[in-house]
Design a protein around this motif. Sequence first.
Motif, short mmCIF file in Angstrom:
data_model
loop_
_atom_site.label_atom_id
_atom_site.label_comp_id
_atom_site.label_asym_id
_atom_site.label_seq_id
_atom_site.Cartn_x
_atom_site.Cartn_y
_atom_site.Cartn_z
N TRP A 115 -3.44 11.54 -11.45
CA TRP A 115 -2.34 11.05 -11.42
C TRP A 115 -1.54 11.38 -10.23
O TRP A 115 -0.76 10.54 -9.40
CB TRP A 115 -1.28 10.97 -12.60
N ASN A 116 -1.37 12.57 -9.99
CA ASN A 116 -0.67 13.14 -8.94
C ASN A 116 -1.24 13.23 -7.58
O ASN A 116 -0.85 12.90 -6.58
CB ASN A 116 -0.72 14.63 -9.29
N ILE A 117 -2.81 13.03 -7.82
CA ILE A 117 -3.60 12.60 -6.54
C ILE A 117 -3.20 11.37 -6.00
O ILE A 117 -2.90 11.03 -4.79
CB ILE A 117 -4.99 12.74 -6.79
N LEU A 118 -2.98 10.42 -7.02
CA LEU A 118 -2.74 8.94 -6.41
C LEU A 118 -1.21 9.02 -5.96
O LEU A 118 -1.05 8.28 -4.92
CB LEU A 118 -2.78 8.09 -7.84
N ARG A 119 -0.24 9.67 -6.51
CA ARG A 119 0.96 9.93 -5.88
C ARG A 119 0.88 10.33 -4.58
O ARG A 119 1.64 10.13 -3.75
CB ARG A 119 1.88 10.62 -6.75
N CYS A 120 0.15 11.42 -4.27
CA CYS A 120 -0.05 12.13 -2.72
C CYS A 120 -0.60 10.99 -1.96
O CYS A 120 -0.28 11.23 -0.89
CB CYS A 120 -0.75 13.29 -3.01
N LEU A 121 -1.70 10.34 -2.49
CA LEU A 121 -2.40 9.34 -1.54
C LEU A 121 -1.21 8.34 -1.12
O LEU A 121 -1.46 7.83 0.12
CB LEU A 121 -3.44 8.82 -2.41
N ALA A 122 -0.55 8.05 -2.04
CA ALA A 122 0.62 6.88 -1.67
C ALA A 122 1.33 7.34 -0.54
O ALA A 122 2.13 6.66 0.41
CB ALA A 122 1.27 6.34 -2.69
N GLY A 123 1.82 8.72 -0.67
CA GLY A 123 2.71 9.45 0.38
C GLY A 123 4.18 8.87 0.14
O GLY A 123 4.86 9.04 1.24
N VAL A 124 4.58 8.45 -0.88
CA VAL A 124 6.05 7.90 -1.04
C VAL A 124 6.49 8.39 -1.99
O VAL A 124 6.10 8.90 -3.02
CB VAL A 124 5.95 6.30 -1.28
N GLU A 125 7.87 8.66 -1.94
CA GLU A 125 8.70 9.68 -2.78
C GLU A 125 8.88 8.55 -3.68
O GLU A 125 10.08 7.67 -3.40
CB GLU A 125 9.92 10.12 -2.13
N VAL A 126 8.47 8.64 -4.81
CA VAL A 126 8.79 7.43 -6.00
C VAL A 126 10.25 7.71 -6.52
O VAL A 126 10.59 8.94 -6.61
CB VAL A 126 7.76 7.62 -7.02
#
Length: 307
Positions: free
Chosen positions: A261-272
């Motif tokens: 889940w955190n890898i996917l957040r990092c790949l998106a590169g956007v502050e959610v």
Amino acid sequence: MDLSHLGTPIGPMVRIHGGFANRMYRLDTDQGSFAVKELNLVDRRWDYRVEDVFRFERAAFAAGIPMPEPISAGHDTLVHRWVEGETVPEAPVSAEFAFEIGEILARVHALDVAWPQTPIEEPTSWDWPELAARAAATGQPWADELASHVETFLAIAHFVDTCERPGPVVLTHRDVQPWNLLAREGRPVVLDWELSGMLDLSGELGSTALSLAKGPGLDGIKPDIFRSVLDGYVAGGAVLPPSGPSWFVYMIGGWLGHTRWNILRCLAGVEVGSGPDLALSQESARNGVRGLPDLFSRLPELETLLV
């Protein structure tokens, strides 16, 4: 969020940083101090059962489980009475503290609370080669490490999918870790119940006992602290499940899903707009990429803790 039922604020709501999944604030009003949790509904790994969890929390609080008083629950907000206490570091706790955690789990598992039958487990993901390729293409700082461990992550996914869980299945907190505990006058207070649900008993005990018996890594595990959790559980009138790898599959599977889940957040590169900060997701991804292969390789060693 409408917090008018909490009274008249006597100051601005203050964010408390460090949450791994949601965002926490402290609100002081003329009716007291409250912990206001903003639930991450943007990219959750599964749906919250807010009403079910709140009912479970109310039953646990009424039974005298040491925890913050649950005040209200809404679609995207949980409110509890603020509890003062010391944070519990990621380090072996005292034998007395571990014993009391075991007793608390026995009391929680004895609660008679109705729960929906549908499971909340997320499916195990097998897309680690694709994630490694995307990490390399986007220049993630842990990309090379992930690429070198792809086969290990696939082996972990296979273990999570195939490991036999002997039962019984209990309604429980599911996440009793140092970061979800406070120490008040040296005694534990259990926080953050929103992951509550049904879980194989061995997975709950193994995850809890191991997390309280070690530091950030696996080189300083204290077997006596691990056993103290189990001794407290038995002293609380409960029965231990059979020994085996199932004691650690929930911890490994949970960390696997959290890392992805955190890898996917990092790949998106956007502050959610909700959930952990991007910097915390980077830290969690790096820790998972480095720590999970080590944890998995030590599974036979961990099983000796059950003897």
